[in-house]
Design an enzyme around this catalytic site. Structure first.
Site, PDB file in Angstrom:
ATOM      1  CB  SER A   1      -0.874  -0.005   1.259  1.00  0.00           C
ATOM      2  OG  SER A   1      -1.388   1.280   1.498  1.00  0.00           O
TER       3      SER A   1
ATOM      4  CD  GLU B   1      -2.281   5.221   4.481  1.00  0.00           C
ATOM      5  OE1 GLU B   1      -2.031   5.380   5.669  1.00  0.00           O
ATOM      6  OE2 GLU B   1      -2.620   6.150   3.723  1.00  0.00           O
TER       7      GLU B   1
ATOM      8  CE1 TYR C   1      -4.045  -1.971   5.533  1.00  0.00           C
ATOM      9  CE2 TYR C   1      -3.043   0.130   4.937  1.00  0.00           C
ATOM     10  CZ  TYR C   1      -3.609  -1.076   4.563  1.00  0.00           C
ATOM     11  OH  TYR C   1      -3.735  -1.385   3.233  1.00  0.00           O
TER      12      TYR C   1
HETATM   13  P1  NDP Z   1     -11.339  -4.756   1.593  1.00  0.00           P
HETATM   14  O1  NDP Z   1     -11.318  -4.279   2.993  1.00  0.00           O
HETATM   15  O2  NDP Z   1     -12.475  -4.390   0.709  1.00  0.00           O
HETATM   16  O3  NDP Z   1     -11.202  -6.357   1.573  1.00  0.00           O
HETATM   17  C1  NDP Z   1     -10.390  -7.025   2.475  1.00  0.00           C
HETATM   18  C2  NDP Z   1     -10.576  -8.511   2.314  1.00  0.00           C
HETATM   19  O4  NDP Z   1      -9.799  -9.186   3.315  1.00  0.00           O
HETATM   20  C3  NDP Z   1     -12.025  -8.987   2.531  1.00  0.00           C
HETATM   21  O5  NDP Z   1     -12.277 -10.074   1.672  1.00  0.00           O
HETATM   22  C4  NDP Z   1     -12.004  -9.444   3.972  1.00  0.00           C
HETATM   23  O6  NDP Z   1     -13.007 -10.386   4.282  1.00  0.00           O
HETATM   24  C5  NDP Z   1     -10.639 -10.099   4.013  1.00  0.00           C
HETATM   25  N1  NDP Z   1     -10.144 -10.292   5.379  1.00  0.00           N
HETATM   26  C6  NDP Z   1     -10.125  -9.406   6.400  1.00  0.00           C
HETATM   27  N2  NDP Z   1      -9.603  -9.967   7.496  1.00  0.00           N
HETATM   28  C7  NDP Z   1      -9.292 -11.249   7.164  1.00  0.00           C
HETATM   29  C8  NDP Z   1      -8.743 -12.349   7.866  1.00  0.00           C
HETATM   30  N3  NDP Z   1      -8.412 -12.250   9.164  1.00  0.00           N
HETATM   31  N4  NDP Z   1      -8.557 -13.524   7.210  1.00  0.00           N
HETATM   32  C9  NDP Z   1      -8.915 -13.638   5.902  1.00  0.00           C
HETATM   33  N5  NDP Z   1      -9.461 -12.647   5.194  1.00  0.00           N
HETATM   34  C10 NDP Z   1      -9.640 -11.451   5.810  1.00  0.00           C
HETATM   35  O7  NDP Z   1      -9.953  -4.257   0.943  1.00  0.00           O
HETATM   36  P2  NDP Z   1      -9.643  -3.904  -0.585  1.00  0.00           P
HETATM   37  O8  NDP Z   1     -10.269  -4.898  -1.461  1.00  0.00           O
HETATM   38  O9  NDP Z   1      -9.865  -2.450  -0.807  1.00  0.00           O
HETATM   39  O10 NDP Z   1      -8.051  -4.085  -0.606  1.00  0.00           O
HETATM   40  C11 NDP Z   1      -7.449  -5.347  -0.918  1.00  0.00           C
HETATM   41  C12 NDP Z   1      -6.048  -5.379  -0.341  1.00  0.00           C
HETATM   42  O11 NDP Z   1      -5.264  -4.331  -0.895  1.00  0.00           O
HETATM   43  C13 NDP Z   1      -5.972  -5.201   1.172  1.00  0.00           C
HETATM   44  O12 NDP Z   1      -4.884  -5.959   1.644  1.00  0.00           O
HETATM   45  C14 NDP Z   1      -5.673  -3.714   1.332  1.00  0.00           C
HETATM   46  O13 NDP Z   1      -5.019  -3.488   2.565  1.00  0.00           O
HETATM   47  C15 NDP Z   1      -4.768  -3.482   0.143  1.00  0.00           C
HETATM   48  N6  NDP Z   1      -4.781  -2.160  -0.425  1.00  0.00           N
HETATM   49  C16 NDP Z   1      -5.952  -1.554  -0.785  1.00  0.00           C
HETATM   50  C17 NDP Z   1      -5.942  -0.334  -1.408  1.00  0.00           C
HETATM   51  C18 NDP Z   1      -7.195   0.364  -1.799  1.00  0.00           C
HETATM   52  O14 NDP Z   1      -7.143   1.564  -2.071  1.00  0.00           O
HETATM   53  N7  NDP Z   1      -8.336  -0.319  -1.888  1.00  0.00           N
HETATM   54  C19 NDP Z   1      -4.666   0.354  -1.720  1.00  0.00           C
HETATM   55  C20 NDP Z   1      -3.498  -0.398  -1.326  1.00  0.00           C
HETATM   56  C21 NDP Z   1      -3.561  -1.606  -0.707  1.00  0.00           C
HETATM   57  P3  NDP Z   1     -14.497  -9.916   4.744  1.00  0.00           P
HETATM   58  O15 NDP Z   1     -15.220  -9.566   3.478  1.00  0.00           O
HETATM   59  O16 NDP Z   1     -15.013 -11.137   5.414  1.00  0.00           O
HETATM   60  O17 NDP Z   1     -14.319  -8.740   5.652  1.00  0.00           O
HETATM   61  P1  GDR Z   2      -6.879   5.630   3.424  1.00  0.00           P
HETATM   62  O1  GDR Z   2      -8.410   5.761   2.954  1.00  0.00           O
HETATM   63  O2  GDR Z   2      -6.696   5.904   4.849  1.00  0.00           O
HETATM   64  O3  GDR Z   2      -6.087   6.459   2.448  1.00  0.00           O
HETATM   65  O4  GDR Z   2      -6.613   4.070   3.210  1.00  0.00           O
HETATM   66  P2  GDR Z   2      -9.655   6.490   3.612  1.00  0.00           P
HETATM   67  O5  GDR Z   2     -10.652   6.655   2.522  1.00  0.00           O
HETATM   68  O6  GDR Z   2     -10.094   5.809   4.865  1.00  0.00           O
HETATM   69  O7  GDR Z   2      -9.066   7.930   4.036  1.00  0.00           O
HETATM   70  C1  GDR Z   2      -8.542   8.825   3.063  1.00  0.00           C
HETATM   71  C2  GDR Z   2      -8.338  10.200   3.709  1.00  0.00           C
HETATM   72  O8  GDR Z   2      -9.618  10.772   4.003  1.00  0.00           O
HETATM   73  C3  GDR Z   2      -9.566  11.342   5.304  1.00  0.00           C
HETATM   74  N1  GDR Z   2     -10.927  11.417   5.863  1.00  0.00           N
HETATM   75  C4  GDR Z   2     -11.708  10.374   6.186  1.00  0.00           C
HETATM   76  N2  GDR Z   2     -11.512   9.037   6.046  1.00  0.00           N
HETATM   77  C5  GDR Z   2     -12.518   8.223   6.438  1.00  0.00           C
HETATM   78  N3  GDR Z   2     -12.376   6.903   6.282  1.00  0.00           N
HETATM   79  N4  GDR Z   2     -13.683   8.683   6.983  1.00  0.00           N
HETATM   80  C6  GDR Z   2     -13.912  10.020   7.138  1.00  0.00           C
HETATM   81  O9  GDR Z   2     -14.962  10.428   7.630  1.00  0.00           O
HETATM   82  C7  GDR Z   2     -12.879  10.902   6.714  1.00  0.00           C
HETATM   83  N5  GDR Z   2     -12.769  12.259   6.695  1.00  0.00           N
HETATM   84  C8  GDR Z   2     -11.577  12.555   6.179  1.00  0.00           C
HETATM   85  C9  GDR Z   2      -8.631  10.428   6.071  1.00  0.00           C
HETATM   86  O10 GDR Z   2      -8.159  11.068   7.255  1.00  0.00           O
HETATM   87  C10 GDR Z   2      -7.562  10.150   5.030  1.00  0.00           C
HETATM   88  O11 GDR Z   2      -6.602  11.161   5.041  1.00  0.00           O
HETATM   89  C11 GDR Z   2      -7.087   3.402   2.059  1.00  0.00           C
HETATM   90  C12 GDR Z   2      -7.356   1.923   2.445  1.00  0.00           C
HETATM   91  O12 GDR Z   2      -7.987   1.278   1.364  1.00  0.00           O
HETATM   92  C13 GDR Z   2      -6.062   1.211   2.771  1.00  0.00           C
HETATM   93  O13 GDR Z   2      -6.328  -0.184   2.960  1.00  0.00           O
HETATM   94  C14 GDR Z   2      -5.106   1.381   1.590  1.00  0.00           C
HETATM   95  O14 GDR Z   2      -3.880   0.761   1.869  1.00  0.00           O
HETATM   96  C15 GDR Z   2      -4.889   2.867   1.302  1.00  0.00           C
HETATM   97  O15 GDR Z   2      -6.145   3.459   1.015  1.00  0.00           O
HETATM   98  C16 GDR Z   2      -3.973   3.104   0.133  1.00  0.00           C
END
Ligand code: NDP
Ligand code: GDR
Length: 348
Positions: free
Chosen positions: A134, A136, A157
């Protein structure tokens, strides 16, 4: 036919990736968690009951905290490719559940890599492994961030993702495993979890527009993110595992916007006087924030031939359109006497 195993198949990315791999003719297996309610909404459209004998996707129970179970699934599925997308993926929540997040995100990845290492040592067929890293991980490092930018994680995280990243690099170097780290910047879609800021905004705007909600409470509006479309980003994951050698790649659009800019564009497109409906709530601020992420993905573009197709305005519009339709469906149900519960703004 290749066989893929996806940890985290029920998540946003897992569902897009499953569809991509099915379209490419893969035999797709996914690991799901046992829950007291159904948690397969995002993949229901492509799931077929195995009793119907036309199943193209197979689901197995498992959890990243249960190494024995992961080993059993890998031995049973005999995958060519494993995509580790499973995570407690909410940054704000990781401050409340730090130990759990580390166990699933960092040690969970280690468990999966250990399982692959032993599987191959025992004569199993070669496995290619994708690790979902990520942006992050860059945290406080100034933009633009690329593969050479030092990590400076700012949440439990992010620290856990850094550990997972280095486990992956170490298993590549120590055991010669084909392990690639994708360092993906934020990617969103109509399937994005409703407590991430983009979806929280579009969901609320749809409901406000239809008179089903009045207020949207948000935290820090100044943070800047590099937002792309999830459907584009899962292609990069797949491309990494088709490359001739394993490596690490940043995947990003190269453009950043503030949360306020997302809100303004979504609000204008919704045709709402949105300022009347948005308030700040301190509970959504983070103990330590990541101020500005903007990725330089030239390596992925050059070496993998990857590029994003959907830009920022199109992303905002597709999310607003989807959530306006969803709100209409909710209103229809409410008018027919169904109890429609929405918790959206209450969490994270
Ligand atoms: P989601 O939160 O939508 O999905 C996470 C998945 O992981 C779900 O299928 C969830 O299952 C599963 N999961 C959570 N805990 C466990 C566990 N203990 N054992 C097995 N499975 C588990 O995330 P995204 O699809 O958005 O992201 C996919 C991956 O990419 C994640 O690792 C995230 O951290 C990473 N990532 C995401 C980004 C983004 O912007 N979306 C950017 C960079 C990295 P359940 O449905 O049951 O909760
Ligand atoms: P992020 O996504 O932390 O970048 O992680 P998120 O959408 O949660 O936050 C983005 C930014 O928005 C600000 N923010 C808020 N965020 C949330 N969730 N709720 C609010 O009400 C709110 N108001 C302002 C946050 O402070 C932050 O700066 C996501 C996840 O998908 C991670 O798993 C992944 O790794 C990174 O993106 C890349």
């Amino acid at each position: 036919m290749k066989t893929a195993l996806i940890f985290g198949i029920t998540g946003q990315d897992g569902s897009f990736l499953a569809e991509l791999l099915l379209a490419k003719g893969y035999d797709v297996h996914g690991v799901i968690r046992r829950a007291s309610t159904f948690n397969t909404d995002r993949i229901d459209a492509v799931y077929r009951d195995p009793h119907e004998n036309r199943a193209t996707m197979h689901l197995h129970y498992g959890d990243m905290s249960d190494g024995t179970g992961l080993r059993r699934v890998i031995a049973h599925v005999q995958p060519d490719e494993i995509y580790n997308l499973a995570a407690q993926s909410h940054v704000r929540v990781s401050f409340d559940q730090a130990e759990y997040t580390a166990d699933v995100v960092a040690t969970g990845t280690l468990r999966a890599l250990e399982a692959v290492r032993d599987h191959m040592k025992a004569g199993g067929k070669p496995v290619r492994f994708y690790q979902a890293g990520s942006s992050e991980m860059f945290g406080a490092a100034p933009p633009p961030q690329n593969e050479s930018t030092p990590f400076y994680p700012r949440s439990p995280y992010a620290v856990s993702k850094v550990a997972a990243h280095w486990y992956a690099v170490n298993y590549r170097e120590a055991y010669g495993l084909f392990v690639s780290n994708g360092i993906l910047f934020n990617h969103e879609s109509e399937r994005r979890g409703e407590t991430f800021v983009t979806r929280k905004i579009t969901r609320a705007l749809g409901r406000i527009k239809l008179g089903m909600q009045d207020k949207l409470y948000l935290g820090n509006l100044d943070a800047r993110r590099d937002w792309g479309y999830a459907g584009d980003y899962v292609e990069a994951m797949w491309m990494m595992l088709q490359a001739s050698r394993p490596d690490d790649y940043v995947v990003a659009t190269g453009e950043s916007h503030s949360v306020l800019e997302f809100l303004e564009l979504a609000g204008e497109y919704s045709g709402l006087d949105w300022k009347k409906h948005v308030e700040t709530d301190a509970r959504y601020f983070r103990p330590s924030e990541v101020d500005h992420l903007r990725g330089d993905s030239s390596k992925a573009r050059r070496e993998l031939g990857w590029s994003p197709k959907i830009g920022f305005p199109a992303l905002v519009r597709l999310m607003v359109d989807y959530d306006l339709d969803l709100a209409k469906q909710e209103r229809t149900l409410a008018e027919a006497g169904h109890r429609v519960v929405f918790r959206g703004s209450a969490h994270a």
